[in-house]
Design an enzyme around this catalytic site. Sequence first.
Site, PDB file in Angstrom:
ATOM      1  N   ASN A  27      54.587 -33.476  23.610  1.00  0.00           N
ATOM      2  CA  ASN A  27      54.302 -33.194  25.018  1.00  0.00           C
ATOM      3  C   ASN A  27      55.385 -33.717  25.961  1.00  0.00           C
ATOM      4  O   ASN A  27      55.774 -33.031  26.910  1.00  0.00           O
ATOM      5  CB  ASN A  27      52.949 -33.793  25.399  1.00  0.00           C
TER       6      ASN A  27
ATOM      7  N   TRP B 270      53.609 -24.915  32.786  1.00  0.00           N
ATOM      8  CA  TRP B 270      54.903 -24.436  33.271  1.00  0.00           C
ATOM      9  C   TRP B 270      54.946 -24.457  34.800  1.00  0.00           C
ATOM     10  O   TRP B 270      55.961 -24.831  35.391  1.00  0.00           O
ATOM     11  CB  TRP B 270      55.194 -23.038  32.725  1.00  0.00           C
TER      12      TRP B 270
ATOM     13  N   GLU C  56      43.809 -36.676  28.738  1.00  0.00           N
ATOM     14  CA  GLU C  56      44.452 -35.454  28.268  1.00  0.00           C
ATOM     15  C   GLU C  56      43.423 -34.342  28.061  1.00  0.00           C
ATOM     16  O   GLU C  56      43.694 -33.163  28.350  1.00  0.00           O
ATOM     17  CB  GLU C  56      45.210 -35.717  26.959  1.00  0.00           C
TER      18      GLU C  56
ATOM     19  N   TRP D   7      65.798 -17.603  43.050  1.00  0.00           N
ATOM     20  CA  TRP D   7      66.273 -17.630  41.678  1.00  0.00           C
ATOM     21  C   TRP D   7      67.547 -16.794  41.544  1.00  0.00           C
ATOM     22  O   TRP D   7      67.599 -15.665  42.003  1.00  0.00           O
ATOM     23  CB  TRP D   7      65.221 -17.053  40.727  1.00  0.00           C
TER      24      TRP D   7
ATOM     25  N   TRP E 118      42.899 -33.090  31.433  1.00  0.00           N
ATOM     26  CA  TRP E 118      43.978 -32.197  31.872  1.00  0.00           C
ATOM     27  C   TRP E 118      43.759 -30.782  31.338  1.00  0.00           C
ATOM     28  O   TRP E 118      43.988 -29.793  32.036  1.00  0.00           O
ATOM     29  CB  TRP E 118      45.326 -32.740  31.413  1.00  0.00           C
TER      30      TRP E 118
ATOM     31  N   TRP F 238      60.475 -19.861  35.671  1.00  0.00           N
ATOM     32  CA  TRP F 238      59.523 -20.426  34.717  1.00  0.00           C
ATOM     33  C   TRP F 238      58.826 -19.353  33.879  1.00  0.00           C
ATOM     34  O   TRP F 238      58.370 -19.636  32.765  1.00  0.00           O
ATOM     35  CB  TRP F 238      58.491 -21.299  35.423  1.00  0.00           C
TER      36      TRP F 238
END
Length: 444
Positions: free
Chosen positions: A337, A378, A270, A301, A273, A355
């Site tokens: 998370n 996102w 993590e 969209w 990340w 998003w």
Amino acid sequence: MTTLVWLRDDLRLADNPALRAAADRDEPVVVLYVLDEESTGIRPLGGAAKWWLHGSLERLGERIAERGSTLVLRRGRAADVVPSVAADVDASAVFWNRRYGGPERTVDTGIKAALREDRREASSFSASLLFEPWTVRTGAGTPYAVFTPFWKACLALAAPRGPVAEPRELAVPRRRVDSDALDDWGLLPRHPDWAGGLREAWTPGETAARHRLREFIADDAAHYDRARDEPDAGATSLLSPRLRWGELSPHQVWHAAVESGAPLHGFLSELGWREFAWHTLFHAPDLATKNLRPQFDAFPWPRLRPTLLEAWQRGRTGIPLVDAGMRELWRTGFMHNRVRMVTASFLVKNLLVHWHHGEEWFWDTLVDADAANNPFNWQWVAGSGADAAPYFRVFNPELQAKKFDPQGRYIARWAPDGLETEPIVDLRESRQAALAAYEAMRRG
């Protein structure tokens, strides 16, 4: 002569290389924080972030005072403020820890040039990442686009350095330096005061951050990798806002985890990340506004339906796990998370809302939202980012709840009425609509 230390997202005394270097010069030290909401491209803080910043600066000022110096607060363009304060205190040197966003690097480069033109030493230090972004490259010399080989390359480098010592004292400046009053900045919500839940959930500041790190290692590390996906298991580290504001450095967290001997492979990943997000932002400064994968620029969209977006924001979708997560966020400025992934997927792929809208809402409501992780994650969910989840991977919130909240404790805590509310969309039908839109984009 004086040494000026300019703090940004590194609101700590321990493992602060810029502050340590200043303390070692045997000169008076002035510590400066600039609230810069005016420089071109610098993103204004969200409401929850402002609340946290107030508390963190308050605690930092107390700790600096204990060591003999003063935290100077100024508001304005950093390019104006930093050289001005440097001149006021007759600084022989100005030190800071590096930032990695595009606009921030532009500001810092300009200030460094201006200071050197004034014949002042200006130096920056590595403090907020384990690995500098320009040191991790593919064999072809390009940035990594997939996490696993990126992290493997990081781990093949020299191990992250150990934390540097906290200065025991800071020499008092010879002259008084004017400072803004923190309360005058208006960082705390007043009318209305919506931060009651944040105050119940969090105590900002370096002392609380170090306490939480010790608590996590002692109490939660042993079962973190096993239980980290369960939102009601209490296994999450709760360190993300501490890292976002630099109350802890990643080096402190890394070495505490490694030296504990606990099975924390997933936890260290993590941290990896987080590195991956910041490395990506370094190479793609417009991550918050532009699809990393250009083909998603053609995604069809539909026109935004504000009622759907508001239902999601307020936790009124009729989908229990989604509503629980969004209400936890609204109340505490935080969300587990696993639930973040589920709520984001629901917005983008079941409600077909761009998003950007979700990223902006998280930016305003999360205490740990930063310029890299927030848009990076996102875009990962949306399928448009680095190492992105395939667009056809749609998190089913009902199945996710059965798997990760099988007793329903998380939902019962945050959305006890969730099972009695009618969903605003059909999960199966909305998933098919999302996949059809994706296919339309691919056919182009």
